[in-house]
Design an enzyme around this catalytic site. Structure first.
Site, PDB file in Angstrom:
ATOM      1  N   VAL A   1       1.741   7.236   0.885  1.00 26.99           N
ATOM      2  CA  VAL A   1       0.923   5.764   0.971  1.00 26.99           C
ATOM      3  C   VAL A   1      -0.728   5.769   0.706  1.00 26.99           C
ATOM      4  CG1 VAL A   1      -0.286   5.920   3.601  1.00 26.99           C
ATOM      5  CG2 VAL A   1       2.060   6.569   3.267  1.00 26.99           C
ATOM      6  N   CYS A   2      -1.014   4.975   0.596  1.00 27.47           N
ATOM      7  CA  CYS A   2      -2.787   5.010  -0.052  1.00 27.47           C
ATOM      8  C   CYS A   2      -2.960   4.267   0.728  1.00 27.47           C
ATOM      9  CB  CYS A   2      -1.605   4.010  -0.884  1.00 27.47           C
ATOM     10  SG  CYS A   2      -3.586   4.042  -1.928  1.00 27.47           S
ATOM     11  N   ILE A   3      -4.326   5.274   1.646  1.00 32.09           N
ATOM     12  CA  ILE A   3      -4.713   4.153   2.541  1.00 32.09           C
ATOM     13  C   ILE A   3      -5.810   5.416   1.958  1.00 32.09           C
ATOM     14  CG2 ILE A   3      -3.413   3.259   3.858  1.00 32.09           C
ATOM     15  CD1 ILE A   3      -3.517   6.162   6.268  1.00 32.09           C
TER      16      ILE A   3
ATOM     17  N   ASN B   1       0.478  -0.994   0.205  1.00 30.98           N
ATOM     18  CA  ASN B   1      -0.222   0.295   0.135  1.00 30.98           C
ATOM     19  C   ASN B   1       0.440   1.393   0.519  1.00 30.98           C
ATOM     20  OD1 ASN B   1      -1.381  -1.789   2.096  1.00 30.98           O
ATOM     21  ND2 ASN B   1      -2.566  -1.356   0.477  1.00 30.98           N
TER      22      ASN B   1
END
Lengths: 719, 165
Positions: free
Chosen positions: B88-90, B81
């Protein structure tokens, strides 16, 4: 763009440039002086060759004429050379119009072409030096973004004014060019300074610790700039009398734009300073900011638009390159204007809707939720209440609703168009589409059914079918089906979930199942902490445990962590961060899967959230001892608790804060390193003491990990 | 805008200093600019990234908290992720309007009641349990799914590297 090309040109450094300018100026002055002298003493004097010694004498006597103080010794010698070559090649035989020396001197200076250019160059050099001086006095080192802005602005300005002078005005004589260039130089210089002030103001407003003197200096400069633009306007009027109305309009438009921008920056600045000086929340601040921005943008856009239109119509320049550029500019301005108006309409609508639908919270509400606004974290003296019961500041809520149509806390949709619930819809569009009736209906329906986008979860597994998700809000329209699900399927689903999470309150699971109607999604929700168990039950049970085990430690947190307690009470509801951090600890200790983030869980029914709200403060205080009761549990190996203990103070001074932060960072790294080394040197074997301490929580962890693993596996299989 | 954002960030900073969550330290890099933060995140215990200390940079917009900050790890981190460049990919960091992956519910996304602390806690749990459905780093997601052993090796090396050992 020209800027790109010009950036690559090897521009001389400021020092070289200044030196060169001084040399040129000195030589031109010398030349003039010589011309005048020779012309006056004997016009017919044939001997134009001047010896170098004479020149050196003259140059030293001339030094008083030269305005720059930084003239250096060697310059005189060079002058002589230049002069010599010029003087010899060009025998002087012009007649002088005036009798006295000064007038003749000036006359020669302004008629000889290369002298004029030198003077122009000198003026620019002085201007640059002035700019540098202002920069050194007020701005100091420019930041990269400021430099970039300046550069862009500068080349943009040069480009458009070039088009204006040669394309629109179509100037013919050199005098006109010089006048226009002089005018635009002043204007451009002031524009750049205003831009710089604006950038710097924005930057300064990012820091709470800016000294007063910095603000004072900047404001002072802004006021001076405003004075300058007023003066320029005076110049416009004077020019208008001389050259006519058109010229006046052209010049005045530029002045007005400059003045507007300056005033705008000043107004924003004052608002900012006023806001900083206030301790409490300034409810109307954003209204002022918004309207000052609106007025500024609209007025400057319309002035600019009129200016360009004027150029296009007046210049008789249809079918030329210049008209093309101006048309493009006009189009851009028009769209900007339209966009701004649209945004304002949206704003008006949001405000209207908000006032119509969300009443101001009553005093009781405020007291009940003795709390901060979750958006700005400031206390609320007045607030608006959403249908879901959450309170926010009027201005905070409005700025949020401008871009979204759901409750920030519980995500309950506040939009009326249920069919329009596609979250991917344009933000502003969606925000504009708020309406009274349906949201109230939604609020009423909120208890039993759902009106969330929650069912988008279903599309997780078919993400390539984006439209799949839109309609699951139909539940409220199909009560029969809803009932059926409740009675028959729900129980079995509940059992399935409870097999995995025996300690999770069944009511919460049921609520979530009603929303999701899928065992998997609910389990995911629990695992991903989106679901909040009604904490009080667990906590009450836990507290009993605690008192049983530790009868002799009444309230350790009161001596040890007064700060945290204060923090906790400060934020009792959704944003109870004080609890967040302790919750995971409590979770592992008390054998259930508690949630770290209560907020996300609040998409459950109102009942749960209000329950938590009221009971939270006391409970979370009781939680504190958990943390404190086992400070040495992790021993030397897992040292996070010691780090935590370090974060006890928040200094008032910025530098101290920074150094403390640095220390904490270093400590964390140091501890992590030590821990890593310890672990690896012992080849995975923990010290006996810490191993024993870990025992109890390890069980939970193992269990939890198993569950997580199961869930992951299941997800993998599904996809 | 910046005024209220500043106050809020100050409050968050204060709170994070007084009550830091386990293994998380965050604060402005330089107090001259409160909109650039650095955070140190400790890899959660008993996970692949256990013990590592990962620095990340948070950049706040001037209308924070209406818009989410951007977060980028400044160290190397091989994780499904986290984009290879550290972003950051959240979902919590995505504004409600945009949906880069096309499946997130708006409930998972940014809202002004979120905070730095919650973001960092989410990142910690993301470190603990990668979500390979929304892979930002496809290689990492593939490794995580198909070759867990190698993924663990890489994670171990990352942890070691992050500690400068």
């Amino acid at each position: 763009m020209p800027a790109v090309l010009l950036e690559r040109l090897p521009l001389p450094s400021l020092q070289t440039y200044v030196t060169l300018s001084v040399i040129f100026l000195a030589s031109s002055l010398l030349y003039t002086h010589h011309t005048v002298i020779t012309g006056q003493t004997a016009v017919t004097l044939q001997d134009a060759v001047v010896t170098t010694t004479q020149i050196e004498e003259q140059s030293s006597s001339l030094r008083g004429w030269i305005p720059e103080p930084e003239i250096k010794e060697p310059v005189a010698g060079e002058d002589a050379d230049i002069y010599e070559s010029l003087g010899i090649q060009e025998p002087i035989n012009m007649t002088l119009p005036y009798d006295n020396y000064q007038e003749n001197f000036l006359w020669v200076l302004f008629t000889e072409a290369w002298c004029v250019w030198t003077i122009v160059n000198t003026v620019y050099c002085l201007l640059i030096l002035l700019g540098k001086l202002i920069q050194a006095l007020i701005f100091g080192e420019l930041r990269v973004s400021e430099q970039q802005h300046l550069k862009d602005k500068f080349w943009n300005f040069v480009f458009y004014k070039f088009i204006f002078i040669f394309g629109v005005m179509n100037v013919q004589t050199m005098e006109e060019v010089v006048l226009w260039v002089a005018w635009f130089t002043c204007l451009g210089f002031l524009h750049l300074l205003v831009q710089l002030c604006k950038d710097r103001f924005e930057y300064l407003s990012f820091s709470p610790t800016t000294p007063r003197s910095a603000h004072a200096k900047l404001l002072g400069l802004l006021l001076v700039l405003m004075g300058c633009s007023a003066t320029l306007l005076g110049v416009c009027v004077a020019a208008g009398f001389k050259f006519g109305l058109t010229i006046f309009a052209f010049m005045a438009a530029e002045c007005v734009l400059l003045g507007l921008k300056t005033v705008y920056v000043i107004v924003r600045y004052l608002i900012h300073l006023w806001d900083l000086s206030l301790e409490s929340v300034w409810e109307n601040r954003s209204v002022y900011v918004y309207y000052s921005e609106l007025i500024f943008e609209l007025s400057s856009l319309s002035v600019d638009f009129g200016h360009h239109l004027h150029m296009l119509l007046w210049g008789n320049i249809f079918l030329s390159m210049a008209s093309l550029v101006i048309c493009m500019q006009l189009r851009y301005l028009f769209y900007e204007f339209q966009r701004r108006i649209k945004r304002h309409k949206n704003y008006r609508q949001v405000v209207k809707n908000m006032q119509a639908r969300f009443p101001m919270a009553t005093q009781e509400d405020l007291e009940l939720n003795a709390d901060e606004c979750a958006i700005c974290w400031e206390s609320m003296e007045a607030a608006r209440k959403l249908p879901c019961g959450h309170l926010f500041h009027n201005s905070c809520l409005r700025s949020w609703l401008e871009q979204d149509t759901s409750c920030p806390t519980c995500r309950m949709t506040l939009s009326e168009r249920t069919g329009d619930q596609n979250p991917r819809a344009d933000r502003t569009e969606a925000a504009g589409a708020t309406n009274v009736n349906l949201a109230e209906a939604a609020a009423a329906a909120n208890q039993g059914t759902t009106n969330h986008f929650f069912h988008f979860d279903g599309s997780r597994y078919v993400s390539w079918l984006p439209s799949f998700s839109v309609e699951v809000t139909h539940t409220s329209l199909m009560p029969g089906q809803q009932l059926r699900i409740q009675t028959s399927q729900l129980d079995s689903m509940l059992r399935q979930v409870q097999m995995m999470f025996p300690n999770f309150p069944s009511q919460v699971i049921l609520d979530d199942l009603r929303q999701t109607r899928s065992v998997e999604v609910t389990i995911d929700n629990i695992l991903e902490n989106r679901l909040q168990p009604s904490r009080t039950i667990d906590l009450a049970a836990y507290r009993e445990d605690y008192w049983e085990n530790n009868p002799n430690s009444p309230h350790p947190q009161q001596q040890q962590e007064p700060q945290s307690q204060q923090e906790v009470t400060r934020l009792p509801t959704e944003a109870s961060h004080g609890t967040d951090q302790m919750a995971p600890q409590a979770a592992t200790d008390s054998n259930n899967f508690e949630v770290r983030e209560p907020t996300e869980g609040s998409q459950l029914s109102d009942a749960v959230s209000s329950f938590t709200t009221t009971s939270q403060p006391f409970q979370s205080q009781q939680l504190v001892p958990v943390e404190e009761a086992s400070p040495s549990r992790d021993g030397a190996v897992g040292g996070e608790h010691q780090i935590q203990a370090q974060g006890g103070r928040f200094s008032k001074s910025a530098s101290e804060r920074m150094s403390m932060l640095e220390q904490r960072k270093n400590a964390l790294l140091e501890q992590a390193r030590r821990r890593y080394l310890a672990r690896h040197s012992e080849a995975g074997g923990d010290g006996p003491s810490s191993a024993a301490g870990h025992q109890s929580s390890d069980d939970d962890r193992v269990r939890r990990r198993e569950v997580v693993l199961q869930a992951t596996q299941r997800r993998l299989n599904n996809s | 805008m910046a005024g209220s954002a500043l106050k809020r960030l100050m409050a968050e900073y204060k709170q994070l200093t007084l009550n830091p969550p386990e293994g998380i330290i965050a604060g402005p890099i330089n107090e001259d600019n409160f909109f650039e933060w650095e955070a140190l995140i400790m890899g959660p215990k008993d996970t692949l990234f256990d013990g590592g200390v990962f620095p990340a940079r948070l950049t706040f917009p001037s209308d924070y908290p209406l818009s989410p900050p951007k977060m980028r790890f400044t160290c190397e981190l091989f994780h499904p992720n986290i984009y290879p460049d550290g972003r950051v990919c959240i979902s919590i960091l995505h504004a409600p309007g945009d949906d880069p992956m096309g499946y997130e519910t708006s409930a998972e996304r940014w809202s002004p009641v979120q905070s730095v602390e919650k973001i960092l806690l989410s990142v910690v749990s993301m470190l603990a349990e990668p979500n390979d459905e929304s892979a930002a780093n496809v290689d990492a997601a593939k490794k995580w799914r198909e070759d867990r052993k190698q993924f663990e090796e890489i994670a171990k090396a990352t942890v070691r590297k992050s500690l400068g050992l």
